[in-house]
Design an enzyme around this catalytic site. Sequence first.
Site, PDB file in Angstrom:
ATOM      1  N   ASN A 167     -12.733  -3.406   2.693  1.00 35.59           N
ATOM      2  CA  ASN A 167     -13.792  -2.401   2.663  1.00 35.59           C
ATOM      3  C   ASN A 167     -14.567  -2.663   1.380  1.00 35.59           C
ATOM      4  O   ASN A 167     -14.004  -2.590   0.291  1.00 35.59           O
ATOM      5  CB  ASN A 167     -13.201  -0.983   2.668  1.00 35.59           C
ATOM      6  CG  ASN A 167     -12.453  -0.691   3.950  1.00 35.59           C
ATOM      7  OD1 ASN A 167     -12.947  -0.967   5.038  1.00 35.59           O
ATOM      8  ND2 ASN A 167     -11.255  -0.146   3.827  1.00 35.59           N
ATOM      9  N   ASP A 208       0.860  -1.188   0.000  1.00 32.97           N
ATOM     10  CA  ASP A 208       0.000   0.000   0.000  1.00 32.97           C
ATOM     11  C   ASP A 208       0.897   1.238   0.000  1.00 32.97           C
ATOM     12  O   ASP A 208       1.866   1.303   0.752  1.00 32.97           O
ATOM     13  CB  ASP A 208      -0.887  -0.030   1.258  1.00 32.97           C
ATOM     14  CG  ASP A 208      -2.047   0.940   1.170  1.00 32.97           C
ATOM     15  OD1 ASP A 208      -3.196   0.479   1.218  1.00 32.97           O
ATOM     16  OD2 ASP A 208      -1.803   2.168   1.067  1.00 32.97           O
ATOM     17  N   ILE A 209       0.579   2.199  -0.861  1.00 35.34           N
ATOM     18  CA  ILE A 209       1.441   3.390  -0.934  1.00 35.34           C
ATOM     19  C   ILE A 209       1.185   4.350   0.224  1.00 35.34           C
ATOM     20  O   ILE A 209       1.950   5.282   0.432  1.00 35.34           O
ATOM     21  CB  ILE A 209       1.314   4.147  -2.282  1.00 35.34           C
ATOM     22  CG1 ILE A 209      -0.123   4.565  -2.558  1.00 35.34           C
ATOM     23  CG2 ILE A 209       1.910   3.326  -3.415  1.00 35.34           C
ATOM     24  CD1 ILE A 209      -0.240   5.589  -3.691  1.00 35.34           C
ATOM     25  N   GLN A 215     -14.305   2.111   1.009  1.00 34.81           N
ATOM     26  CA  GLN A 215     -13.574   1.615  -0.162  1.00 34.81           C
ATOM     27  C   GLN A 215     -13.350   2.781  -1.116  1.00 34.81           C
ATOM     28  O   GLN A 215     -14.311   3.371  -1.608  1.00 34.81           O
ATOM     29  CB  GLN A 215     -14.360   0.502  -0.867  1.00 34.81           C
ATOM     30  CG  GLN A 215     -13.618  -0.087  -2.057  1.00 34.81           C
ATOM     31  CD  GLN A 215     -14.452  -1.126  -2.822  1.00 34.81           C
ATOM     32  OE1 GLN A 215     -15.657  -1.233  -2.617  1.00 34.81           O
ATOM     33  NE2 GLN A 215     -13.802  -1.868  -3.686  1.00 34.81           N
ATOM     34  N   HIS A 256     -10.152  -5.431  -2.994  1.00 39.50           N
ATOM     35  CA  HIS A 256      -8.794  -5.607  -2.474  1.00 39.50           C
ATOM     36  C   HIS A 256      -8.846  -5.991  -1.005  1.00 39.50           C
ATOM     37  O   HIS A 256      -9.691  -5.526  -0.260  1.00 39.50           O
ATOM     38  CB  HIS A 256      -7.923  -4.379  -2.705  1.00 39.50           C
ATOM     39  CG  HIS A 256      -8.498  -3.068  -2.250  1.00 39.50           C
ATOM     40  ND1 HIS A 256      -9.563  -2.448  -2.872  1.00 39.50           N
ATOM     41  CD2 HIS A 256      -8.148  -2.259  -1.238  1.00 39.50           C
ATOM     42  CE1 HIS A 256      -9.823  -1.311  -2.273  1.00 39.50           C
ATOM     43  NE2 HIS A 256      -8.990  -1.167  -1.252  1.00 39.50           N
ATOM     44  N   HIS A 277      -6.699  -6.087   2.485  1.00 42.40           N
ATOM     45  CA  HIS A 277      -5.564  -5.504   3.195  1.00 42.40           C
ATOM     46  C   HIS A 277      -5.012  -6.527   4.179  1.00 42.40           C
ATOM     47  O   HIS A 277      -5.779  -7.151   4.908  1.00 42.40           O
ATOM     48  CB  HIS A 277      -5.992  -4.279   4.011  1.00 42.40           C
ATOM     49  CG  HIS A 277      -6.519  -3.143   3.203  1.00 42.40           C
ATOM     50  ND1 HIS A 277      -5.715  -2.118   2.750  1.00 42.40           N
ATOM     51  CD2 HIS A 277      -7.770  -2.842   2.769  1.00 42.40           C
ATOM     52  CE1 HIS A 277      -6.450  -1.249   2.084  1.00 42.40           C
ATOM     53  NE2 HIS A 277      -7.707  -1.662   2.080  1.00 42.40           N
TER      54      HIS A 277
END
Length: 138
Positions: A85, A29-30, A92, A98, A100
């Site tokens: 989410n 994750d950025i 989301q 996706h 996490h």
Amino acid sequence: MSCIFCRIVAGEIPAEIVARDEGAVAFLDIQPLADGHVVIVPRAHAARVEEMSAADAAALFRTVVRLVGPVRRALGADATTIGVNDGEASGQTIPHVHVHIVPRWQGDGAGTVHTIFPRRTKRTVAETAASIRKALGG
Ligand SMILES: [Zn+2]
């Protein structure tokens, strides 16, 4: 193709990819919630969980299972929180399913999945179960 996760899957935009197979791609994750915060996406675009095929869902979770131990060990973490989410109202922000994986440490100060909810239920558990069974067609 404007979906940012589809573009990462296609290699059109860079990401710190940690694993990929025929069904899913995992990358960092950025905007990580903790060191080692990984996002896993199905290769096939689906905005919501219920839009995924059973095969895509299986591939997605297979990758989650494959990654969770190595992510924990790589970061020296005690545990992980694994979350999805599903839908804009849940938070989301990218409409491509996706999962996490967020590494956790004893006493890291973060809460549990339960702590994100204010517990404002309006129905009994039995009423809710009946509604869900009816929606399932049972
Ligand atoms: Zn997509």
